[in-house]
Design an enzyme around this catalytic site. Structure first.
Site, PDB file in Angstrom:
ATOM      1  N   ARG B  12       0.827  -1.217   0.000  1.00 57.36           N
ATOM      2  CA  ARG B  12       0.000   0.000   0.000  1.00 57.36           C
ATOM      3  C   ARG B  12       0.857   1.262   0.000  1.00 57.36           C
ATOM      4  O   ARG B  12       0.425   2.310  -0.484  1.00 57.36           O
ATOM      5  CB  ARG B  12      -0.964   0.009   1.185  1.00 57.36           C
ATOM      6  CG  ARG B  12      -0.303   0.097   2.541  1.00 57.36           C
ATOM      7  CD  ARG B  12      -1.309  -0.133   3.657  1.00 57.36           C
ATOM      8  NE  ARG B  12      -0.651  -0.412   4.923  1.00 57.36           N
ATOM      9  CZ  ARG B  12      -0.675   0.401   5.973  1.00 57.36           C
ATOM     10  NH1 ARG B  12      -1.298   1.553   5.905  1.00 57.36           N
ATOM     11  NH2 ARG B  12      -0.073   0.064   7.084  1.00 57.36           N
ATOM     12  N   SER B  39      -4.692   5.120   5.673  1.00 57.09           N
ATOM     13  CA  SER B  39      -4.442   3.678   5.564  1.00 57.09           C
ATOM     14  C   SER B  39      -4.104   3.271   4.140  1.00 57.09           C
ATOM     15  O   SER B  39      -3.202   2.477   3.902  1.00 57.09           O
ATOM     16  CB  SER B  39      -5.672   2.887   6.033  1.00 57.09           C
ATOM     17  OG  SER B  39      -5.976   3.192   7.373  1.00 57.09           O
ATOM     18  N   GLU B  60     -18.589   5.113   0.191  1.00 51.98           N
ATOM     19  CA  GLU B  60     -17.916   4.420  -0.910  1.00 51.98           C
ATOM     20  C   GLU B  60     -18.741   4.433  -2.193  1.00 51.98           C
ATOM     21  O   GLU B  60     -18.205   4.543  -3.293  1.00 51.98           O
ATOM     22  CB  GLU B  60     -17.598   2.970  -0.511  1.00 51.98           C
ATOM     23  CG  GLU B  60     -16.587   2.852   0.630  1.00 51.98           C
ATOM     24  CD  GLU B  60     -17.209   3.083   2.020  1.00 51.98           C
ATOM     25  OE1 GLU B  60     -18.454   3.175   2.123  1.00 51.98           O
ATOM     26  OE2 GLU B  60     -16.446   3.163   2.999  1.00 51.98           O
ATOM     27  N   PHE B  85     -14.315  -2.928   1.730  1.00 51.90           N
ATOM     28  CA  PHE B  85     -15.387  -1.975   1.382  1.00 51.90           C
ATOM     29  C   PHE B  85     -15.380  -1.602  -0.096  1.00 51.90           C
ATOM     30  O   PHE B  85     -16.401  -1.197  -0.637  1.00 51.90           O
ATOM     31  CB  PHE B  85     -15.234  -0.697   2.226  1.00 51.90           C
ATOM     32  CG  PHE B  85     -15.033  -0.967   3.695  1.00 51.90           C
ATOM     33  CD1 PHE B  85     -15.834  -1.892   4.351  1.00 51.90           C
ATOM     34  CD2 PHE B  85     -14.041  -0.327   4.418  1.00 51.90           C
ATOM     35  CE1 PHE B  85     -15.652  -2.157   5.703  1.00 51.90           C
ATOM     36  CE2 PHE B  85     -13.847  -0.593   5.765  1.00 51.90           C
ATOM     37  CZ  PHE B  85     -14.653  -1.514   6.415  1.00 51.90           C
ATOM     38  N   HIS B 113      -5.287  -3.217   2.355  1.00 50.02           N
ATOM     39  CA  HIS B 113      -5.565  -4.114   3.480  1.00 50.02           C
ATOM     40  C   HIS B 113      -6.295  -5.371   3.013  1.00 50.02           C
ATOM     41  O   HIS B 113      -7.195  -5.875   3.675  1.00 50.02           O
ATOM     42  CB  HIS B 113      -6.366  -3.393   4.569  1.00 50.02           C
ATOM     43  CG  HIS B 113      -5.628  -2.239   5.194  1.00 50.02           C
ATOM     44  ND1 HIS B 113      -5.171  -1.159   4.462  1.00 50.02           N
ATOM     45  CD2 HIS B 113      -5.265  -2.001   6.466  1.00 50.02           C
ATOM     46  CE1 HIS B 113      -4.552  -0.311   5.255  1.00 50.02           C
ATOM     47  NE2 HIS B 113      -4.582  -0.791   6.473  1.00 50.02           N
ATOM     48  N   ASP B 121      -8.157  -5.931  13.372  1.00 47.29           N
ATOM     49  CA  ASP B 121      -9.518  -5.443  13.128  1.00 47.29           C
ATOM     50  C   ASP B 121     -10.531  -6.578  12.955  1.00 47.29           C
ATOM     51  O   ASP B 121     -11.727  -6.370  13.079  1.00 47.29           O
ATOM     52  CB  ASP B 121      -9.551  -4.539  11.882  1.00 47.29           C
ATOM     53  CG  ASP B 121      -9.067  -3.125  12.184  1.00 47.29           C
ATOM     54  OD1 ASP B 121      -8.980  -2.776  13.376  1.00 47.29           O
ATOM     55  OD2 ASP B 121      -8.783  -2.383  11.234  1.00 47.29           O
ATOM     56  N   ARG B 171      -1.540  -4.525   3.979  1.00 45.98           N
ATOM     57  CA  ARG B 171      -1.170  -3.688   5.113  1.00 45.98           C
ATOM     58  C   ARG B 171       0.259  -3.924   5.599  1.00 45.98           C
ATOM     59  O   ARG B 171       0.990  -2.968   5.841  1.00 45.98           O
ATOM     60  CB  ARG B 171      -2.150  -3.938   6.260  1.00 45.98           C
ATOM     61  CG  ARG B 171      -1.792  -3.116   7.486  1.00 45.98           C
ATOM     62  CD  ARG B 171      -2.663  -3.489   8.676  1.00 45.98           C
ATOM     63  NE  ARG B 171      -2.303  -2.682   9.838  1.00 45.98           N
ATOM     64  CZ  ARG B 171      -2.315  -3.124  11.084  1.00 45.98           C
ATOM     65  NH1 ARG B 171      -2.689  -4.354  11.348  1.00 45.98           N
ATOM     66  NH2 ARG B 171      -1.984  -2.329  12.073  1.00 45.98           N
TER      67      ARG B 171
END
Lengths: 281, 318
Positions: B12, B39, B60, B85, B113, B121, B171
């Site tokens: 990322r 993120s 989104e 998402f 991620h 999470d 991530r």
């Protein structure tokens, strides 16, 4: 305000065009024996006033970069949309008879670039206002003064994405480039909107920071005036809430939920054409 | 800000560097985030080009629609969020507003991620469906880079096409596999090890596990080819066919469920050409909280499991 790209026709002429558009709508749906007449007929005055007197466009140059965009967010109202495009000169009215048939560019729900003038794909509700934000942001970046006119249905206002976009338009200061129009006909797929999911379009848009202009959506002069007012520079984005009657112009379709997505038979078509010829009372 | 060649970096982290490269190359980029830019790392691009970046809040679906509008007006639109998402929250918008207009609109989705290595999470943030969803959108290219350099080049590569694309980033920091001399191409796999008994085809964080598995197998006298199949769609058919013809057994390894991702794409090529025994390594259940490296062990996304899958596939050779 007139420009070479706006037809600027009289209210009487707009009414004549509206008659032709209504006749196309019922003929197309009858020929296809499917489609959405109710929410097409309710939006006719909005569409005709917009396409002839307000939308900066050039049917001979559908890709003209500086054109205003008309975005049909209520993407099932294709009989209305295609009839407007044909009458305005984007393509021949001969194409209309192919609506919803195999090989026709006139798909059941609007399909971007399938025919000249179709600016976005629709059919899954709630997406037009977001699309307009992207178009408007790009126009601002590129120094083009084109605007987006987005037509929403009132049933469509159930979709959460509409409100994601409604809060974003004022946040991004795009009120000078995006004008929303709500066809408030009070009926959605399963029945009367107040029984399916009650909305308060004018209050809701006001709550999201818009200036709301309300009008009788079948009074051509009032609609034309409302769209002129919506075009005037204002610090807030503007939403025209047009109070309309689903199926307007055809007595047996008016305010009748069953004609949201049903075609008339041959006898009903003849009645419809005769009534449309007489004009709105 | 020129891209580093870190020995250890998250894929990322490459996203903003790829965007900067594109702007430098004259591509008319606009990038959008949905309140996860710290993120996805999109904010780093926003700091350099505030006029080319926007955040739309936690919305989104709206982000996808805005990107479609930008693309329709000629921009190269990038959108980024967690892979859980994007596409998980906005699949319908991707389908209707982006994929269905003729040829697809010029919208690039970056799902960060990806997989279970988002870690603590837990399952709601752990995407094990994104590749299935995105490979199902007809005009989309789908790419899962394995390290920083490949991720940077993948962002540049998709930005230079006009097709819609999905790039999955991760991530955790992962070791560098490639240097600046590497040349990523959409649809072209990269052979990391030659081998003759079995081919280990991996993507993303599992590429490193596949290389280690090949070491284990070498100790047993098994010669394992290792292929980094970063592009899931369009899949590198020639590399899969060559692997089947020359090694006779295939293992796929991915940080994703085994339906609809890398394994499915490879299996289809084999079924259509040279059927060969095949084993699938993936995550076929929902996730749980934990440190990312603990989770790799918990879900058996390990060199040992890849090596065992290779032995199983080899045992089924006829």
């Amino acid at each position: 305000m007139s420009s070479p790209t706006i037809a600027s026709v009289s209210v009487d002429e707009l009414r004549d065009i509206a008659k032709r558009v209504r006749a196309h709508i019922v003929r197309m749906v009858a020929a296809a024996q499917s489609g959405h007449p109710g929410g097409s007929l309710s939006a006719v005055e909005l569409g005709v006033s917009l396409f002839w007197n307000h939308l900066r466009c050039d049917p001979s140059r559908p890709d003209w970069p500086d054109r205003d965009r008309f975005l049909l967010s209520k993407g099932h109202a294709t009989p209305f949309y295609y009839s407007l495009l044909a009458e305005r000169g984007y393509f021949s009215t001969d194409l209309l008879s192919g609506f919803r048939t195999l090989g026709s560019p006139l798909q059941g729900h609007a399909s971007m670039n399938a025919a000249p003038g179709i600016e976005m794909s629709g059919g899954s509700l709630g997406q037009g206002l977001s699309f307009a934000i992207g178009q408007a942001k790009a126009a601002r970046m590129d120094g083009r003064d084109s605007r987006c006119w987005v037509l929403l249905g009132d049933g469509e206002l159930n979709e959460g994405q509409v409100w994601e976009a409604a809060m974003a338009v004022p946040h991004f200061g795009l009120g000078d480039r995006i004008i929303a129009m709500v066809d408030r006909n009070g009926i959605q797929n399963d029945g009367f909107a107040d029984t399916i999911m009650r909305t308060h379009p004018a209050d809701m848009f006001r709550g999201f920071g818009w200036q709301v202009i309300e009008c009788d959506g079948h009074d051509m002069a009032a609609v034309d005036q409302a769209l002129s007012e919506a075009e005037r520079p204002h610090e807030k984005p503007r939403c025209v809430v047009a109070y309309t009657i689903k199926g307007r112009g055809v007595s047996y379709m008016e305010n009748n939920p069953s004609f949201h997505g049903k075609a008339p038979n041959a006898d009903q078509l003849a009645t419809a054409i005769a009534e449309i010829e007489l004009g709105l009372k | 800000m020129s891209a580093p060649t870190p020995t250890s970096a998250a894929t990322r982290e490459a996203y903003p560097f790829g965007l900067l490269d594109l702007v430098e190359a004259g591509v008319d980029v606009v990038a959008i985030d949905a309140d996860l830019s710290v993120s996805t790392m999109g904010y780093q691009f926003g700091e350099k080009h505030p006029d080319r970046w926007m955040t739309v809040g936690v919305a989104e679906a709206n982000m996808v629609g805005i990107a479609a509008g930008l693309a329709a007006a000629g921009k190269t639109a990038f959108i980024a969020s967690f892979a859980a998402f994007l596409p998980g929250r906005c699949f319908d918008q991707l389908r209707t507003s982006v994929a269905q207009p003729k040829g697809g609109l010029n919208v690039k989705c970056v799902g960060s991620h990806g997989g279970i290595t988002v870690g603590e999470d837990g399952m709601s943030a752990q995407a094990v469906e994104d590749l299935s969803l995105m490979t199902s959108l007809i005009p989309f290219d789908v790419i899962v880079p394995a390290d920083f350099e490949e991720a940077r080049q993948a962002i540049v590569a998709v930005g230079k096409t006009t097709r819609p694309a999905y790039v999955r980033t991760g991530r955790p920091k992962v070791p560098a596999i490639y240097g600046r001399d590497y040349r990523f191409e959409i649809g072209r796999s990269n052979k990391l090890r030659e081998g003759s008994d079995v081919t280990l085809i991996a993507c993303g964080i599992l590429v490193e596990a596949a290389v280690k598995a090949a070491d284990f197998l070498a100790n047993e006298g098994i010669s394992a080819r290792v292929v980094n199949m970063a592009t899931i769609k369009p899949i590198d058919r020639e590399a899969v066919i060559a692997a089947a013809r020359e090694t006779g057994a295939i293992v796929t390894a991915e940080e994703h469920q085994t339906t609809g991702g890398l394994g499915s794409a490879v299996a289809r090529v084999l079924a259509e050409t040279i059927p060969a025994p095949m084993s699938f390594v993936g995550v076929d259940r929902y996730g749980t909280s934990g440190k990312w490296d603990e989770l790799l062990g918990y879900f058996e996304l390990t060199p040992a499991r890849v090596a065992q899958a290779a032995r199983d596939a080899i045992a089924r050779k006829r």
